[in-house]
Design a protein around this motif. Structure first.
Motif, mmCIF file in Angstrom:
data_model
loop_
_atom_site.group_PDB
_atom_site.id
_atom_site.type_symbol
_atom_site.label_atom_id
_atom_site.label_comp_id
_atom_site.label_asym_id
_atom_site.label_seq_id
_atom_site.Cartn_x
_atom_site.Cartn_y
_atom_site.Cartn_z
ATOM 1 N N ILE A 168 0.836 -1.209 0.000
ATOM 2 C CA ILE A 168 0.000 0.000 0.000
ATOM 3 C C ILE A 168 0.862 1.247 0.000
ATOM 4 O O ILE A 168 1.849 1.331 0.736
ATOM 5 C CB ILE A 168 -0.934 -0.008 1.228
ATOM 6 N N VAL A 169 0.469 2.227 -0.816
ATOM 7 C CA VAL A 169 1.085 3.548 -0.787
ATOM 8 C C VAL A 169 0.092 4.481 -0.104
ATOM 9 O O VAL A 169 -1.032 4.654 -0.565
ATOM 10 C CB VAL A 169 1.414 4.070 -2.210
ATOM 11 N N LEU A 170 0.524 5.062 1.006
ATOM 12 C CA LEU A 170 -0.287 5.999 1.765
ATOM 13 C C LEU A 170 0.173 7.403 1.389
ATOM 14 O O LEU A 170 1.345 7.736 1.529
ATOM 15 C CB LEU A 170 -0.078 5.752 3.262
ATOM 16 N N VAL A 171 -0.732 8.219 0.870
ATOM 17 C CA VAL A 171 -0.386 9.570 0.424
ATOM 18 C C VAL A 171 -0.808 10.573 1.489
ATOM 19 O O VAL A 171 -1.948 10.581 1.932
ATOM 20 C CB VAL A 171 -1.060 9.897 -0.928
ATOM 21 N N ASP A 172 0.144 11.402 1.901
ATOM 22 C CA ASP A 172 -0.102 12.438 2.913
ATOM 23 C C ASP A 172 0.337 13.766 2.310
ATOM 24 O O ASP A 172 1.397 13.847 1.703
ATOM 25 C CB ASP A 172 0.710 12.116 4.173
ATOM 26 N N ASP A 173 -0.483 14.789 2.449
ATOM 27 C CA ASP A 173 -0.113 16.081 1.864
ATOM 28 C C ASP A 173 1.066 16.709 2.590
ATOM 29 O O ASP A 173 2.051 17.097 1.980
ATOM 30 C CB ASP A 173 -1.310 17.035 1.792
ATOM 31 N N VAL A 174 0.990 16.799 3.918
ATOM 32 C CA VAL A 174 2.078 17.385 4.708
ATOM 33 C C VAL A 174 2.354 16.477 5.893
ATOM 34 O O VAL A 174 1.460 16.190 6.685
ATOM 35 C CB VAL A 174 1.706 18.796 5.224
ATOM 36 N N SER A 184 4.364 15.804 12.379
ATOM 37 C CA SER A 184 4.979 14.971 13.423
ATOM 38 C C SER A 184 5.021 13.510 12.999
ATOM 39 O O SER A 184 5.763 12.724 13.563
ATOM 40 C CB SER A 184 4.192 15.099 14.725
ATOM 41 N N GLY A 185 4.181 13.152 12.036
ATOM 42 C CA GLY A 185 4.091 11.760 11.615
ATOM 43 C C GLY A 185 3.042 10.979 12.389
ATOM 44 O O GLY A 185 2.823 9.801 12.130
ATOM 45 N N ALA A 186 2.352 11.614 13.326
ATOM 46 C CA ALA A 186 1.381 10.909 14.167
ATOM 47 C C ALA A 186 0.221 10.329 13.356
ATOM 48 O O ALA A 186 -0.186 9.187 13.588
ATOM 49 C CB ALA A 186 0.845 11.843 15.254
ATOM 50 N N THR A 187 -0.302 11.078 12.419
ATOM 51 C CA THR A 187 -1.419 10.583 11.606
ATOM 52 C C THR A 187 -0.959 9.434 10.719
ATOM 53 O O THR A 187 -1.607 8.385 10.649
ATOM 54 C CB THR A 187 -2.020 11.717 10.753
ATOM 55 N N SER A 188 0.174 9.627 10.048
ATOM 56 C CA SER A 188 0.701 8.562 9.198
ATOM 57 C C SER A 188 1.014 7.314 10.017
ATOM 58 O O SER A 188 0.715 6.195 9.597
ATOM 59 C CB SER A 188 1.957 9.034 8.466
ATOM 60 N N ASP A 189 1.609 7.493 11.204
ATOM 61 C CA ASP A 189 1.906 6.348 12.076
ATOM 62 C C ASP A 189 0.639 5.589 12.450
ATOM 63 O O ASP A 189 0.610 4.358 12.423
ATOM 64 C CB ASP A 189 2.610 6.805 13.356
ATOM 65 N N ALA A 190 -0.418 6.320 12.783
ATOM 66 C CA ALA A 190 -1.684 5.675 13.156
ATOM 67 C C ALA A 190 -2.255 4.893 11.976
ATOM 68 O O ALA A 190 -2.765 3.777 12.146
ATOM 69 C CB ALA A 190 -2.682 6.717 13.643
ATOM 70 N N CYS A 191 -2.148 5.455 10.793
ATOM 71 C CA CYS A 191 -2.650 4.776 9.590
ATOM 72 C C CYS A 191 -1.825 3.532 9.281
ATOM 73 O O CYS A 191 -2.380 2.459 9.010
ATOM 74 C CB CYS A 191 -2.615 5.728 8.395
#
Length: 88
Positions: free
Chosen positions: A44-50, A53-60
């Motif tokens: 899976i490629v998870l796309v994040d705009d900005v 801290s990385g907290a949202t990406s880490d949770a995902c």
């Protein structure tokens, strides 16, 4: 795609530090039950705009890996460095 879903509302993360962001997001993001079979074994490629801290990406990523994703890669358009946050 709708692989992930917000399990509960969360306040804005603006102005919060890394620990506070992680605490706010704990248990807030989960896998869409209808997509579990799509996730198992997937790359899976998870796309994040900005990425701040990385907290949202880490949770995902954590939710996707728990659901059986073989690999999760984060692609972000912009990264806020710790040094830049200190200037604000």
């Amino acid at each position: 795609m709708d692989l992930l879903e917000r399990k509960r509302p969360t306040p804005s993360l603006g102005g919060l530090g890394k620990r506070a962001r992680k605490r706010v997001l704990s248990g807030a993001i989960g896998v869409n039950p209808r997509r579990r079979d799509d996730i198992r074994g997937a790359k899976i490629v998870l796309v994040d705009d900005v990425l701040t801290s990385g907290a949202t990406s880490d949770a995902c990523v954590r939710s996707l890996k728990r659901a059986g994703a073989a690999q999760v890669v984060i692609a972000c358009f912009s990264r806020v460095l710790d040094e830049a946050r200190d200037l604000v």
